[in-house]
Design an enzyme around this catalytic site. Structure first.
Site, PDB file in Angstrom:
ATOM      1  N   ASN A 124     -30.892 -14.462-106.689  1.00 33.10           N
ATOM      2  CA  ASN A 124     -29.986 -14.839-105.566  1.00 33.10           C
ATOM      3  C   ASN A 124     -28.688 -15.241-105.578  1.00 33.10           C
ATOM      4  O   ASN A 124     -28.396 -15.591-106.656  1.00 33.10           O
ATOM      5  CB  ASN A 124     -31.185 -15.309-104.321  1.00 33.10           C
ATOM      6  CG  ASN A 124     -30.919 -15.092-102.832  1.00 33.10           C
ATOM      7  OD1 ASN A 124     -29.950 -14.491-102.671  1.00 33.10           O
ATOM      8  ND2 ASN A 124     -31.738 -15.559-102.103  1.00 33.10           N
ATOM      9  N   PHE A 125     -28.063 -15.127-104.536  1.00 31.66           N
ATOM     10  CA  PHE A 125     -26.747 -15.488-104.284  1.00 31.66           C
ATOM     11  C   PHE A 125     -25.716 -14.818-105.386  1.00 31.66           C
ATOM     12  O   PHE A 125     -24.841 -15.477-105.741  1.00 31.66           O
ATOM     13  CB  PHE A 125     -26.845 -17.163-104.219  1.00 31.66           C
ATOM     14  CG  PHE A 125     -27.586 -17.519-103.233  1.00 31.66           C
ATOM     15  CD1 PHE A 125     -28.789 -18.241-103.412  1.00 31.66           C
ATOM     16  CD2 PHE A 125     -27.165 -17.436-102.016  1.00 31.66           C
ATOM     17  CE1 PHE A 125     -29.674 -18.753-102.648  1.00 31.66           C
ATOM     18  CE2 PHE A 125     -27.885 -18.162-100.855  1.00 31.66           C
ATOM     19  CZ  PHE A 125     -29.158 -18.627-101.250  1.00 31.66           C
ATOM     20  N   LEU A 126     -25.902 -13.765-105.623  1.00 30.39           N
ATOM     21  CA  LEU A 126     -25.030 -12.988-106.653  1.00 30.39           C
ATOM     22  C   LEU A 126     -23.648 -12.951-105.672  1.00 30.39           C
ATOM     23  O   LEU A 126     -23.824 -12.227-104.784  1.00 30.39           O
ATOM     24  CB  LEU A 126     -25.160 -11.677-107.190  1.00 30.39           C
ATOM     25  CG  LEU A 126     -24.252 -10.920-108.004  1.00 30.39           C
ATOM     26  CD1 LEU A 126     -23.562 -11.749-108.963  1.00 30.39           C
ATOM     27  CD2 LEU A 126     -24.677  -9.493-108.435  1.00 30.39           C
ATOM     28  N   THR A 183     -33.338  -9.165-103.831  1.00 27.64           N
ATOM     29  CA  THR A 183     -33.286  -8.211-102.351  1.00 27.64           C
ATOM     30  C   THR A 183     -31.597  -7.771-102.567  1.00 27.64           C
ATOM     31  O   THR A 183     -30.775  -8.582-103.205  1.00 27.64           O
ATOM     32  CB  THR A 183     -33.398  -8.757-101.025  1.00 27.64           C
ATOM     33  OG1 THR A 183     -32.420  -9.850-100.853  1.00 27.64           O
ATOM     34  CG2 THR A 183     -34.732  -9.255-100.860  1.00 27.64           C
ATOM     35  N   LEU A 202     -34.470 -15.663 -99.173  1.00 32.64           N
ATOM     36  CA  LEU A 202     -33.680 -16.591 -98.459  1.00 32.64           C
ATOM     37  C   LEU A 202     -32.254 -15.625 -98.485  1.00 32.64           C
ATOM     38  O   LEU A 202     -31.930 -14.794 -99.427  1.00 32.64           O
ATOM     39  CB  LEU A 202     -33.317 -17.958 -99.168  1.00 32.64           C
ATOM     40  CG  LEU A 202     -34.454 -18.804 -99.159  1.00 32.64           C
ATOM     41  CD1 LEU A 202     -33.989 -20.087 -99.950  1.00 32.64           C
ATOM     42  CD2 LEU A 202     -35.252 -19.042 -97.782  1.00 32.64           C
TER      43      LEU A 202
HETATM   44  C1  LIG Z   1     -25.198 -11.651 -88.777  1.00 37.76           C
HETATM   45  O1  LIG Z   1     -24.359 -11.800 -90.118  1.00 37.76           O
HETATM   46  C2  LIG Z   1     -24.437 -11.110 -90.997  1.00 37.76           C
HETATM   47  C3  LIG Z   1     -23.777 -11.636 -92.055  1.00 37.76           C
HETATM   48  C4  LIG Z   1     -24.011 -10.641 -93.185  1.00 37.76           C
HETATM   49  C5  LIG Z   1     -25.059  -9.786 -93.345  1.00 37.76           C
HETATM   50  C6  LIG Z   1     -25.499  -9.316 -92.037  1.00 37.76           C
HETATM   51  C7  LIG Z   1     -26.600  -8.323 -92.155  1.00 37.76           C
HETATM   52  C8  LIG Z   1     -27.679  -8.282 -93.276  1.00 37.76           C
HETATM   53  N1  LIG Z   1     -27.438  -7.861 -94.400  1.00 37.76           N
HETATM   54  N2  LIG Z   1     -28.638  -9.050 -92.688  1.00 37.76           N
HETATM   55  C9  LIG Z   1     -29.801  -9.238 -93.438  1.00 37.76           C
HETATM   56  O2  LIG Z   1     -29.698  -9.150 -95.014  1.00 37.76           O
HETATM   57  C10 LIG Z   1     -30.943  -9.754 -92.901  1.00 37.76           C
HETATM   58  C11 LIG Z   1     -31.463  -9.447 -91.805  1.00 37.76           C
HETATM   59  C12 LIG Z   1     -32.671 -10.103 -91.193  1.00 37.76           C
HETATM   60  C13 LIG Z   1     -33.304 -10.923 -92.018  1.00 37.76           C
HETATM   61  N3  LIG Z   1     -32.979 -11.476 -93.374  1.00 37.76           N
HETATM   62  C14 LIG Z   1     -31.924 -10.793 -93.828  1.00 37.76           C
HETATM   63  O3  LIG Z   1     -31.399 -11.210 -94.905  1.00 37.76           O
HETATM   64  C15 LIG Z   1     -31.940 -12.485 -95.481  1.00 37.76           C
HETATM   65  C16 LIG Z   1     -32.827 -12.106 -96.697  1.00 37.76           C
HETATM   66  C17 LIG Z   1     -31.788 -11.534 -97.655  1.00 37.76           C
HETATM   67  N4  LIG Z   1     -30.865 -12.454 -98.014  1.00 37.76           N
HETATM   68  C18 LIG Z   1     -29.930 -12.703 -96.967  1.00 37.76           C
HETATM   69  C19 LIG Z   1     -30.576 -13.388 -95.673  1.00 37.76           C
HETATM   70  C20 LIG Z   1     -25.407  -9.860 -90.860  1.00 37.76           C
END
Ligand SMILES: COc1cccc(CC(=N)NC(=O)c2cccnc2OC2CCNCC2)c1
Length: 389
Positions: free
Chosen positions: A137-139, A173, A389
């Site tokens: 994670n966190f790349l 992910t 996460l």
């Molecule tokens: C609202 O602020 C954001 C800032 C950066 C990206 C995104 C969209 C997005 N990429 N959202 C998700 O990946 C996401 C949407 C719903 C639930 N978990 C999620 O990602 C989690 C799990 C994977 N690592 C990031 C956090 C939204």
């Protein structure tokens, strides 16, 4: 350039899709530890590897600043994840973690931290096999160093360090499509603070929707409804472990949690993770459980707001209280704690409550991947019991 790096890795390749002649399981067999590359991969000349000791305030702050300015943004570049320092310490130091899996890249001359990648160990069950894996994670590569092909060498280096611990599989992910997803999840958002979400462009008012109508639509009760719904405490760990292990056994791919891991991942920590149990007052039985984690996002270029306070569903189990009611109670708590939005993925059995509780579909997908492990076919999100996460 099409997946130039990923075509060289032991991951399901798009060209093999549908070819069910491949057996399920590891793609490559483990190599003897003596044959694993002993020294780190070479970085471009100006850069050097570093281990990021998350116990150090100074280094944890460097990681925080790098991610705050350079980590994942949404598709419209309106928001950027803003993981807090206490969240990073929590997420990166579960039982059995390896310090040297918290990998940084510094500029040799200035010692500036310009890239980061991490892994943590996880016992993952795939069907009825428990496989020791790593969660990567966190790349993150500094915006000014993109397209220097740093990511592939960082992925190879974290893989090498994972191999040195005799671990040969990983889970990760991404918001982008790579070869080849274990499953493709849809994310959903439940509005808690409609006015702010509309002001910052996270949500749009529907055609026939006025602001006052939106505020009314998303209104929540001022208190939770379920008798016995309370914050999780350390004394609940053994019962929550039994509940969670039982529930996660339903899914094709899911982590296994022992008591120590439940204590780490699920005991409440302010601004990091909130967890609740439902305890039957007569029998003292813990029948249900719900948790969400706190992941704010920076709001890029908005005159009135700098941060979006977002909750993300984590693990939950419902055996007596309907999941709908349990989730509604979690929404009530999140609203009380002034979260602006409550996010969820359609993994596990989330989908039915998403629609019922006025979640709206997000405009993106989250793809889950396994490294060096092939499944005959990708999973439905409802077959996945893993939240990252
Ligand atoms: C609202 O602020 C954001 C800032 C950066 C990206 C995104 C969209 C997005 N990429 N959202 C998700 O990946 C996401 C949407 C719903 C639930 N978990 C999620 O990602 C989690 C799990 C994977 N690592 C990031 C956090 C939204």
């Amino acid at each position: 350039q099409e997946h130039k790096f990923w075509e060289t890795q032991p991951v399901g390749q798009f060209k093999d899709l549908g070819d069910s002649s491949f057996p399920e399981g590891p793609i490559e067999q483990p190599t003897p530890l003596s044959e694993v590359k002993q020294e780190p991969y070479n970085l471009p000349t100006l850069y050097e590897w570093t281990v990021c000791d998350m116990d150090s305030d100074e280094i944890c702050n460097e990681v925080y600043v790098l991610l705050t300015n350079n980590y994942v943004e949404d598709d419209d570049n309106l928001f950027r994840f803003n993981y807090s320092k206490e969240f990073l310490r929590w997420g990166l130091r579960p039982p059995g973690y390896f310090k040297n899996w918290h990998i940084g890249v510094r500029v040799k001359s200035s010692k500036k931290l310009v890239a980061f990648i991490t892994a943590i160990p996880v016992k993952m069950r795939v069907r009825d096999e428990v496989v020791q894996m790593a969660e990567v994670n966190f790349l993150c590569v500094h915006k000014k160093l993109r397209s220097k092909r740093l990511a592939p060498v960082m992925i190879k280096e974290v893989t090498r360090r994972i191999h040195l611990e005799n671990i040969w599989q990983a889970a990760y992910t991404a918001g982008i499509l790579l070869p080849t997803p274990l499953t493709t999840c849809q994310y959903w958002h439940r509005t808690l603070n409609p006015k702010k979400l509309i002001d910052v462009g996270f949500s749009r008012l529907g055609d026939r929707m006025t602001m006052s109508r939106a505020i009314k639509l998303y209104k929540l009760p001022n208190s939770t409804a379920t008798p016995g719904f309370r914050k999780m405490e350390i004394r609940d760990v053994p019962k929550v472990t039994i509940l969670l292990r039982g529930y996660l056994s339903r899914f094709v791919v899911a982590p296994t949690f022992d008591d120590a891991e439940v204590a780490h991942w699920l005991l409440p920590q302010e601004n990091v993770v909130d967890s609740f149990v439902v305890e039957n007052s007569e029998t003292r039985e813990v029948t249900d459980f719900f948790s969400f984690y706190t992941l704010p996002s920076s709001i890029l270029n908005n005159p009135n707001y700098s941060t979006l306070k977002a909750a993300y569903t984590f693990y939950h189990v419902s055996t007596k209280t309907p999941l709908l009611q349990l989730t509604q109670d979690a929404l009530v708590i999140a609203k009380q704690k002034e979260f602006d939005v409550f996010n969820a993925l359609d993994v596990m059995e989330n989908e039915p409550f998403l629609k019922e509780l006025k979640f709206g579909r997000g405009d993106g997908q989250l793809y889950y991947y396994l490294y060096n492990y092939r499944l005959r076919e990708s999973l439905k999100p409802s077959e996945l019991g893993l939240v990252m996460l």
